[in-house]
Design an enzyme around this catalytic site. Structure first.
Site, mmCIF file in Angstrom:
data_model
loop_
_atom_site.group_PDB
_atom_site.id
_atom_site.type_symbol
_atom_site.label_atom_id
_atom_site.label_comp_id
_atom_site.label_asym_id
_atom_site.label_seq_id
_atom_site.Cartn_x
_atom_site.Cartn_y
_atom_site.Cartn_z
ATOM 1 N N ASP A 18 -9.848 11.030 7.740
ATOM 2 C CA ASP A 18 -9.519 10.441 6.446
ATOM 3 C C ASP A 18 -10.099 9.034 6.321
ATOM 4 O OD1 ASP A 18 -8.461 10.500 3.911
ATOM 5 O OD2 ASP A 18 -6.458 9.854 4.517
ATOM 6 N N GLY A 28 0.823 -1.196 0.000
ATOM 7 C CA GLY A 28 0.000 0.000 0.000
ATOM 8 C C GLY A 28 0.857 1.245 0.000
ATOM 9 N N SER A 29 0.297 2.327 -0.473
ATOM 10 C CA SER A 29 1.030 3.591 -0.475
ATOM 11 C C SER A 29 0.045 4.742 -0.372
ATOM 12 C CB SER A 29 1.870 3.725 -1.754
ATOM 13 O OG SER A 29 1.036 3.686 -2.899
ATOM 14 N N GLY A 30 0.541 5.853 0.167
ATOM 15 C CA GLY A 30 -0.293 7.029 0.338
ATOM 16 C C GLY A 30 0.511 8.287 0.136
ATOM 17 N N LYS A 61 4.923 0.639 8.021
ATOM 18 C CA LYS A 61 4.573 1.887 7.342
ATOM 19 C C LYS A 61 5.780 2.817 7.403
ATOM 20 C CE LYS A 61 0.987 5.459 7.357
ATOM 21 N NZ LYS A 61 -0.283 5.884 7.995
ATOM 22 N N SER A 120 4.650 4.634 2.522
ATOM 23 C CA SER A 120 4.436 3.366 1.832
ATOM 24 C C SER A 120 4.398 2.262 2.884
ATOM 25 C CB SER A 120 5.560 3.090 0.832
ATOM 26 O OG SER A 120 5.571 4.069 -0.196
ATOM 27 N N VAL A 121 3.618 1.242 2.620
ATOM 28 C CA VAL A 121 3.457 0.147 3.576
ATOM 29 C C VAL A 121 4.032 -1.125 2.971
ATOM 30 C CG1 VAL A 121 1.849 -1.154 5.007
ATOM 31 C CG2 VAL A 121 1.376 1.239 4.471
#
Length: 1019
Positions: free
Chosen positions: A843, A716-718, A738, A722-723
């Site tokens: 969020d 995952g990334s935001g 994370k 990044s995870v």
């Protein structure tokens, strides 16, 4: 004259008449004798069907006694010989089946068999008994359909409450006066034909699965006095047919799916109303002003709806009111005028229970509270925005049984006079800002059963005198500032079942008297400063189900005696200083489902039996001396002891370890030197304290575990991070790391905010943080990461939309209706908890909702969260956090936040509503179809309710076999109403005005109700 022809003719006629009478009498006697024998044989057949007779009620049913004198049998006196007219075996404990032979008792008028254990079906033969007037079969275990009773032309009273009867409403005779069908499994709708029985005075069908609405033809039931239809699946608006029933005394339609406004003229049409129950529906608008015309009204329950406005001061004109429940609505009171209803209630001199819990009451509670009825037993004002000191007027309410002021903003100390309310059985003061010490006078409340004081600012010691509360069952003082030792006296309370003292500053050792609490189920004392050993006497708490001792300084060995607590389900002793081996006795606990012994000093072999076979149920990481166990733990094999030929010969392992240790020390020294030199060149933000001990991990640990931050490990990334998927700990369990992109502006603050958010929260539906890392990389650049428990099913966004080239693709993960209902209920629980703790997530979106192996949802990513002021390190930090939080994610941001307004819990509610709609419609809020002012919430709104099934995920319609149904037919199908109800909640969450949105606490309550009701129908 003898021999006269006329005389002879007369005599002959008389003789014939005598013969005819004699023949008729003989026929009648023979017929009665035959019927008499039929009754006896029918009763004996009934006796054969009884398999259990614990009270020997049928012992007298034998040939030595005439059947008219058998226990429970009554015969009439108008027939020769007498016939059975009543069979009454109420509450005899009889078990078996009801014999069809009862249908042969043709003179039977009353059949009373309630409160037994009869099973099987109701014999259809009862439907042909023309003399039967009363049938009481309530509270048995009867199954099957209710037979056709329309031919029972004399039947006036039918009671079948509390069985397992299925099918639809039965066919009924035209002169019925009372129909009681509550507590069964009836389905379908209420037939309009029921309204043709104009003699009906009472209808009850609560706790069934009846759908639709009250038929309009019910307006013909002018004699109806009682209508109980709670806990069903009724839909639509308030049934207007009811308004024609002016004789109605009792009306309850609670726990259904009714909506719209409660008619303003309700009280004008139902002046004789004494009980009104409309709780747990979707009604909106105001309380009808016309209720003041119901002068006999003594019970009003309109809780858990969407009612708004103020409670009108005329409520006090209902001076016979004894029960008033308006909790979990949107009523407000902000000034003296809006609080006038409290003064008016002083006229209700019979008031016993009053609840305004879960509304929007603000400010100080008026002093007029103390003038309420001296009969008041329940006062519930929790989950509002009340402030000021402890309401002084409560001191006058000497008859109180339960007092609820939880989840408000009260301050000041708890008054000593609280201990003078000697009838108190429950005190709920949690989640306020009360300070000071716990009043010792509470020990005077000899009837106290529950005491909840958690999440305040109480300090001082726990009064040992609380041990005087001999009927206390639940004691919760967690999350305060208490210090000192845990008094041994509380473990001597014979009824104590729950003790919650976690997150305080308690110290000292656990008292050995702990084993005296024989009824204790939950012992929660984590996150304190307790020391010493775990007492061997703990196994005296033989009923324990949950033990949480983590985050303390306990030492010594884990007692083998814990294996004697046979009902234990959860054992958490992580983050202590426990040593020695894991007792094998724990592996024998057959109900143990969760075991956390991580981060202690345990060594030796890990058992392979019981809970230890399930690697997802145990945590043993951070114990570097453990070995063995099942292969999935990936622990080193336990060494085999080899006898040495000489006591002076050093074992081989020591010969290897000495030079290895030297190398490690040298490498450590070089690393420290490099670290010190690099530290001089950098400016780094310190890692916030979590208030508990976490395992330490370095940059190198994380780099190795992620294979050099390989893209193949990215899950995952935001915006700021990044995870990665990583095997970080020795126990071999996978973690989610994370890693923050600190070169991105705002990432540092996001890291700090997430740390601050997570250090004080604990909830099963929040991501579980394992540790944090604040270090530097080999280039001397800041490195920050958070390590979370890994969620095997990934995030909800990927689960909903992965493998979908477009939104219409069917190549996607299958999620059942039950799973979706559980997911949104889980998320609502987590967000409601955050709001209770003063945290706004800011969020909420599917990519921040993670799913474990059991599809349980966990909310994560608190980088944008707005925190309570006291959790931040400075006011400037708090301000900056809020400014970041406004950004959110396009598609999920509430309209007021996009316009720059201050973020609030209502913004989270909006985001949750969007997520809910996305889960069931299975379209992203940023889908290409949502343009030109059309959003996912508008899309749902314009199709609600009649076309809503057409816009839902086709996968759900296939699951429920609704694909070929017309919208109106589909509503009658099982599960469709759950879909309509949950979309209605989504629309309540996404209203444009923040003040119109429901709270997350209410959302959670309603979703749990919908989920549980749906799952119940699937059993």
């Amino acid at each position: 004259m003898p021999g006269h022809p006329c005389m002879m003719v007369t005599t002959a006629r008389q003789f014939v008449m005598v013969l005819m009478v004699a023949y008729s009498v003989q026929t009648m006697i023979c017929s009665s004798l035959h019927g008499n024998e039929t009754d006896r044989l029918s009763l004996l057949e009934f006796k054969k069907g009884v398999m259990l007779d614990p009270q020997q009620a049928l012992m007298s049913w034998n040939d030595s006694t005439h059947f008219c004198h058998w226990e429970g049998v009554s015969c009439g006196t108008t027939t020769i010989p007498p016939r059975v007219i009543s069979l009454n075996l109420t509450k005899r404990g009889l078990a078996g089946q009801i014999s069809p032979s009862l249908g042969n008792l043709t003179f039977l008028q009353s059949l009373f068999l309630p409160n037994n254990s009869f099973s099987g079906e109701i014999p259809p033969s009862l439907g042909h008994m023309h003399n039967l007037q009363t049938i009481y079969l309530n509270f048995n275990r009867l199954q099957g359909r209710i037979p056709n009773l329309s031919n029972c032309t004399s039947l006036m009273m039918l009671r079948l409450v509390g069985n397992n009867l299925a099918g639809k409403f039965p066919n009924l005779p035209s002169h019925l006066q009372e129909l009681r069908l509550s507590g069964n499994d009836l389905i379908g709708t209420i037939p309009s034909s029921l309204a043709n029985i104009t003699t009906l005075r009472g209808i009850t069908f609560t706790f069934n699965h009846i759908e639709g609405n009250i038929p309009n033809d019910f307006s013909k039931l002018h004699k109806l006095q009682v209508l109980l239809g709670a806990v069903n699946k009724l839909t639509g608006t308030f049934p207007h047919a009811i308004l024609n029933l002016s004789a109605l005394n009792v009306l309850t339609l609670a726990f259904n799916y009714l909506g719209g406004e409660v008619p303003t003229y309700l009280g004008n049409h139902l002046p004789n109303l004494q009980l009104l129950g409309l709780a747990d529906n979707f009604f909106h608008g105001h309380i009808p002003y016309s209720l003041i015309n119901c002068s006999e009204l003594h019970y009003v329950d309109m809780s858990s709806n969407n009612l708004t406005g103020v409670v009108h001061s005329t409520i006090g004109k209902l001076n016979k009111l004894s029960y008033l429940n308006l909790e979990f609505n949107h009523f407000h009171a902000r000034n003296k005028q809006e609080w006038e209803f409290m003064s008016s209630l002083t006229n209700c001199t019979e008031l016993q229970s009053f609840s305004m819990k879960g509304n929007h009451l603000q400010g100080n509670v008026p002093n007029s509270l103390g003038n309420l009825s001296d009969q008041l037993q329940n006062l519930l004002l929790g989950t509002n925005k009340l402030s000021g000191g402890f309401p002084s007027g409560i001191a006058n309410l000497r008859g109180l049984f339960k007092l609820g002021l939880e989840e408000n903003q009260f301050t000041g100390v708890l008054p000593e006079w609280l201990g003078t309310l000697h009838n108190l059985q429950g005190i709920e003061l949690a989640n306020n800002s009360f300070t000071g010490v716990i009043p010792s006078s509470l020990a005077n409340l000899s009837q106290l059963i529950e005491l909840f004081l958690e999440s305040n600012h109480l300090y001082g010691n726990i009064p040992p005198s609380l041990g005087n509360l001999k009927v206390l069952e639940k004691l919760s003082i967690s999350n305060n500032n208490l210090h000192g030792s845990i008094p041994k006296e509380i473990f001597n309370i014979p009824t104590i079942s729950r003790i919650g003292l976690y997150s305080n500053k308690l110290d000292g050792a656990l008292p050995i008297e702990i084993g005296h609490a024989k009824q204790l189920l939950y012992l929660l004392i984590s996150s304190n400063n307790l020391s010493g050993v775990i007492p061997e006497t703990l196994d005296g708490c033989e009923s324990l189900e949950v033990i949480e001792f983590d985050q303390n300084s306990l030492s010594g060995r884990i007692p083998t005696s814990l294996g004697n607590i046979s009902n234990l389900e959860v054992l958490t002793v992580s983050h202590n200083h426990l040593s020695g081996s894991i007792p094998k006795s724990i592996a024998a606990l057959k109900y143990l489902q969760q075991l956390d012994m991580s981060f202690n000093r345990l060594d030796g072999e890990v058992p392979e039996e019981g809970v230890f076979k399930n690697t997802t149920a145990i945590r043993i990481g951070g114990n570097h001396g453990l070995c063995g166990g099942v292969l999935e733990l990936h622990l080193p094999a336990c060494p085999v002891t080899i006898s040495s030929p000489s006591k002076h010969t050093w074992p081989l392992c020591f010969k290897v370890m000495i030079p290895l240790a030297s190398m490690v020390l040298l490498a450590g020294f070089v690393s420290m030197l490099l670290f010190w030199r690099k530290k001089q060149r950098r400016e780094s933000m310190s890692l916030p304290s979590f208030g508990r001990k976490f395992p330490k991990v370095s940059y190198d640990d994380i780099a190795k575990a992620t294979e050099g931050f390989s893209l193949s490990n990215v899950i995952g990334s935001g915006r700021y991070s990044s995870v990665y998927k990583a095997k970080l700990f020795r126990d071999g369990n996978v973690a989610a790391v994370k890693v923050f992109a600190l070169e991105t502006r705002g990432a540092q603050k996001s890291f700090i905010t997430e740390c601050n958010a997570l250090r004080n929260v604990r909830h099963r539906n929040l991501v579980h943080i394992l540790t944090a890392c604040s270090s530097i990389d080999p280039r001397g650049i800041d490195f920050k990461a958070l390590v979370y428990e890994f969620m095997p099913q990934g995030d909800l966004h990927k689960f909903l939309h992965s493998a979908r080239g477009d939104e219409s693709s069917s190549d996607s993960n299958c999620i059942s209706l039950a799973q979706r209902l559980s997911i949104v209920a889980d998320v609502s629980d987590a967000v409601a908890y955050l709001h209770q703790e003063g945290i706004v997530h800011c969020d909420l979106k599917p990519s921040n909702i993670l799913l474990d192996d059991d599809m349980v949802a966990h909310v994560g990513d608190f980088g944008l969260a707005r925190l309570p002021i006291h959790t931040t390190t400075s006011s400037s930090e708090s301000t900056s956090t809020s400014s970041v939080a406004i950004k959110g994610t396009i598609g999920y941001v509430a309209p007021e936040c996009a316009g720059g307004s201050q973020v609030s819990t209502a913004a989270d509610v909006y985001s949750f509503g969007v997520v809910l709609l996305e889960v069931f419609i299975r379209r992203r809020p940023t889908d290409a179809m949502f343009k030109d002012g059309l959003s996912i919430e508008k899309f749902a709104e314009i199709n609600f309710p009649h076309k809503v099934l057409q816009i839902l995920d086709p996968e759900l319609l296939q699951e429920l076999n609704l694909c070929r149904e017309t919208p109106m037919d589909a509503v009658e199908k099982n599960g469709a109403q759950s879909l309509i109800s949950v979309i209605s909640i989504g629309l309540c969450c996404t209203r444009s005005s923040p003040s119109e949105r429901i709270s997350m606490q209410e959302v959670a309550a309603k979703l749990h109700g919908i989920r549980d009701a749906y799952l119940f129908t699937q059993d």
